[in-house]
Design a protein around this motif. Sequence first.
Motif, PDB file in Angstrom:
ATOM      1  N   LEU A  24       0.958  -1.165  -0.221  1.00 41.05           N
ATOM      2  CA  LEU A  24       0.065   0.150   0.132  1.00 41.05           C
ATOM      3  C   LEU A  24       0.894   1.469  -0.135  1.00 41.05           C
ATOM      4  O   LEU A  24       0.556   2.194   0.236  1.00 41.05           O
ATOM      5  CB  LEU A  24      -1.049  -0.006   1.200  1.00 41.05           C
ATOM      6  N   THR A 122      -1.337   6.292   1.343  1.00 43.89           N
ATOM      7  CA  THR A 122      -2.166   5.552   0.385  1.00 43.89           C
ATOM      8  C   THR A 122      -3.504   5.209   0.998  1.00 43.89           C
ATOM      9  O   THR A 122      -3.504   4.561   2.179  1.00 43.89           O
ATOM     10  CB  THR A 122      -1.636   4.364  -0.423  1.00 43.89           C
ATOM     11  N   ASP A 123      -4.866   5.476   0.683  1.00 41.74           N
ATOM     12  CA  ASP A 123      -6.089   5.163   0.965  1.00 41.74           C
ATOM     13  C   ASP A 123      -5.970   3.559   1.087  1.00 41.74           C
ATOM     14  O   ASP A 123      -5.696   2.838   0.230  1.00 41.74           O
ATOM     15  CB  ASP A 123      -7.092   5.478   0.041  1.00 41.74           C
ATOM     16  N   TYR A 147      -2.548   8.156  -7.229  1.00 42.29           N
ATOM     17  CA  TYR A 147      -1.613   7.215  -7.316  1.00 42.29           C
ATOM     18  C   TYR A 147      -1.891   5.690  -7.601  1.00 42.29           C
ATOM     19  O   TYR A 147      -3.184   5.132  -7.515  1.00 42.29           O
ATOM     20  CB  TYR A 147      -0.892   7.069  -5.894  1.00 42.29           C
ATOM     21  N   TYR A 154      -5.482   4.612  -6.356  1.00 39.18           N
ATOM     22  CA  TYR A 154      -5.872   4.881  -5.056  1.00 39.18           C
ATOM     23  C   TYR A 154      -5.869   6.494  -4.836  1.00 39.18           C
ATOM     24  O   TYR A 154      -5.166   7.088  -5.553  1.00 39.18           O
ATOM     25  CB  TYR A 154      -4.662   4.192  -4.187  1.00 39.18           C
ATOM     26  N   ASP A 156      -5.061   9.282  -2.254  1.00 43.66           N
ATOM     27  CA  ASP A 156      -3.961   9.874  -1.278  1.00 43.66           C
ATOM     28  C   ASP A 156      -4.477  10.583  -0.395  1.00 43.66           C
ATOM     29  O   ASP A 156      -5.094  11.486  -0.427  1.00 43.66           O
ATOM     30  CB  ASP A 156      -2.802  10.690  -1.987  1.00 43.66           C
TER      31      ASP A 156
END
Length: 167
Positions: A24, A122-123, A147, A154, A156
């Motif tokens: 991640l 990152t989520d 990203y 994903y 941010d």
Amino acid sequence: MRQIVEADWPLFCRLLKEPKVIELAFDQPSPDEIQARFDSRLPEWTHNSEHWLCLIIIEKETGKSVGVTGFQIDQQDRSRAEVGYLLLPEYHGNGYGTESLQRLVQFAVEELHLSCLTATVTDGNEASCRVLEKCGFEFSQRIPDAYEIRQQRYDDLIYTLAVNKTL
């Protein structure tokens, strides 16, 4: 913690290749990219440096290197910096990320007088979000589809720590 040196290559290389560390965070870099990232962190760091301050996190009891932490000062606003950290998977969940980030924040505030620290997560990386929140960072912004990791987009998550809240 101490600044990274040539002898830390095996740790750095493993951190950037270990699936549980990078899943991640980013796609696995090529060997040349790993070498370039490592080399860019080796020069002695000063407050005026443009490169990342990269510190090795060392377990007190054993002296083993367990990860890296550090920051890069914003070149446009030298009172701000972005922080980051990576830990080997066998040390996840033991408080090393929190403890090292607390010491890093203390150094940034007391020695360098930085006014704002940020972190990008990152989520989905809930563990990193918790570490940041334990250290006083607050969620400040979501950047949708910012990203790509393994061909998936994903968001941010931007976390911010205003120094006046830590003093």
